[in-house]
Scaffold this active site. Structure first.
Site, PDB file in Angstrom:
ATOM      1  N   MET A  27       0.793  -1.225   0.000  1.00  0.00           N
ATOM      2  CA  MET A  27       0.000   0.000   0.000  1.00  0.00           C
ATOM      3  C   MET A  27       0.824   1.274   0.000  1.00  0.00           C
ATOM      4  O   MET A  27       0.330   2.333  -0.385  1.00  0.00           O
ATOM      5  CB  MET A  27      -0.938   0.014   1.210  1.00  0.00           C
ATOM      6  CG  MET A  27      -2.135  -0.882   1.058  1.00  0.00           C
ATOM      7  SD  MET A  27      -3.253  -0.312  -0.244  1.00  0.00           S
ATOM      8  CE  MET A  27      -3.800   1.241   0.447  1.00  0.00           C
ATOM      9  N   GLY A  28       2.081   1.199   0.444  1.00  0.00           N
ATOM     10  CA  GLY A  28       2.850   2.433   0.506  1.00  0.00           C
ATOM     11  C   GLY A  28       4.241   2.225   1.059  1.00  0.00           C
ATOM     12  O   GLY A  28       4.683   1.095   1.303  1.00  0.00           O
ATOM     13  N   VAL A  30       7.113   3.643   4.004  1.00  0.00           N
ATOM     14  CA  VAL A  30       7.240   4.307   5.291  1.00  0.00           C
ATOM     15  C   VAL A  30       8.640   4.898   5.431  1.00  0.00           C
ATOM     16  O   VAL A  30       9.637   4.238   5.130  1.00  0.00           O
ATOM     17  CB  VAL A  30       6.969   3.327   6.448  1.00  0.00           C
ATOM     18  CG1 VAL A  30       7.080   4.039   7.803  1.00  0.00           C
ATOM     19  CG2 VAL A  30       5.591   2.696   6.298  1.00  0.00           C
ATOM     20  N   ASP A 137      -9.345  -5.852  10.171  1.00  0.00           N
ATOM     21  CA  ASP A 137      -8.154  -6.623   9.787  1.00  0.00           C
ATOM     22  C   ASP A 137      -7.256  -6.849  11.004  1.00  0.00           C
ATOM     23  O   ASP A 137      -6.056  -6.608  10.952  1.00  0.00           O
ATOM     24  CB  ASP A 137      -7.386  -5.896   8.680  1.00  0.00           C
ATOM     25  CG  ASP A 137      -6.417  -6.817   7.930  1.00  0.00           C
ATOM     26  OD1 ASP A 137      -6.609  -8.053   7.975  1.00  0.00           O
ATOM     27  OD2 ASP A 137      -5.462  -6.307   7.318  1.00  0.00           O
TER      28      ASP A 137
END
Length: 292
Positions: A27-28, A30, A137
């Protein structure tokens, strides 16, 4: 901003300097950063634009701001949210430690430590439920064991699949997620989630029950390789006893009852939310479980 763009050295939100890359996920990415005022270390997560549909991106900031109101010792603290050079970002406290998943891969926990972590997870999840926020989740990968002055503290993180429930002041249809994906992780997913039904606080309770089972035994209650078969097992397979999975574990019937109720097939047969589950777990006489 594309996933290849390097934001190191840039200031986001006029308040946080991006200093170094820490990790990258689906998702991305960091980064480590720090607050320009005061120098507090932070984590800055940039979401990948290609993973976000247009309407989810439009809702991202509003929903993340709602999550930023969660201030609890066992929930990761969100400090800021916004968009930088076209990419949505979150700024959170920078945690030092390891994920619960990493610990469970390496060892089976002593029962007292397992129950302590379970209580902390339920404390954070229960606080979210009280604010009308459903995680969807809950799993060891989304629990971080942070080093703190008083010892290791479990913190619930990654509310990326969050849903706002009836008690939330946020828009009731708002869901911060990615289109076209299975909402949650199959090994920890409630039967209703597995069949695409709406998730509620009781769905989080089921996932927390799986985590409690794994904390105590070192294994999932249903070990099935094929995802459809795993979803079917959640829906119809009997939940094994703790001792049948970890024979050296001597668990009180009251603890077994908490696990069985959390993992009930029908949502109405489970605890109403994480707070009720935590109260039940705390009512188990000590020690709730020990090794033979």
């Amino acid at each position: 901003m594309t996933s290849e763009r390097n934001p190191i050295g840039e200031v986001v939100g006029e308040s946080f300097l991006v200093e170094a890359r820490l990790a990258e996920g689906a998702m991305g990415t960091v980064y480590r950063g720090r607050a320009i005022s005061g120098g507090r270390p932070v984590a800055v997560k940039f979401l990948k634009r290609e993973q976000l549909s247009s309407h989810v991106e439009k809702r991202f900031e509003r929903e993340a701001r709602a999550l930023s109101q969660l201030r609890h010792p066992h929930v990761i603290e969100i400090l800021a949210v916004g968009t930088h050079e076209g990419s949505p970002y979150l700024v959170t406290e920078l945690l030092h430690g390891t994920s619960l998943e990493s610990v469970l891969v390496e060892t089976r926990l002593a029962p007292e430590r397992a129950l302590r972590f379970a209580d902390q997870i339920l404390s954070g999840l229960g606080f979210a439920h009280a604010q009308g926020i459903i995680h969807r989740d809950v799993k060891p990968e989304n629990v971080f064991l942070a080093n703190a002055e008083e010892g290791v503290r479990a913190k619930l993180l990654d509310f990326g699949l969050v849903k706002f429930g009836a008690r939330s002041s946020a828009e009731k249809t708002a869901v911060l997620t990615v289109e076209g994906t299975l909402l949650g992780s199959p090994a920890y997913m409630s039967p209703e989630q597995g069949f695409g039904e709406e998730a509620t606080e009781r769905s989080d309770v089921y996932s927390a029950g799986i985590v409690l089972f794994e904390l105590l035994t070192g294994s999932w209650p249903f070990v099935v390789e094929d995802v459809p078969d795993l979803i079917r097992a959640h829906a119809i397979a009997p939940v094994p006893s703790l001792a049948s999975v970890r024979p050296e574990l001597d668990a009180l019937p009251e603890l077994e009852a908490v696990v069985q109720r959390a993992l009930a097939k029908r949502p109405k047969d489970r605890f109403a939310d994480a707070n009720e589950m935590q109260r039940a777990l705390r009512s188990v006489p000590a020690p709730g479980a020990r090794l033979r």
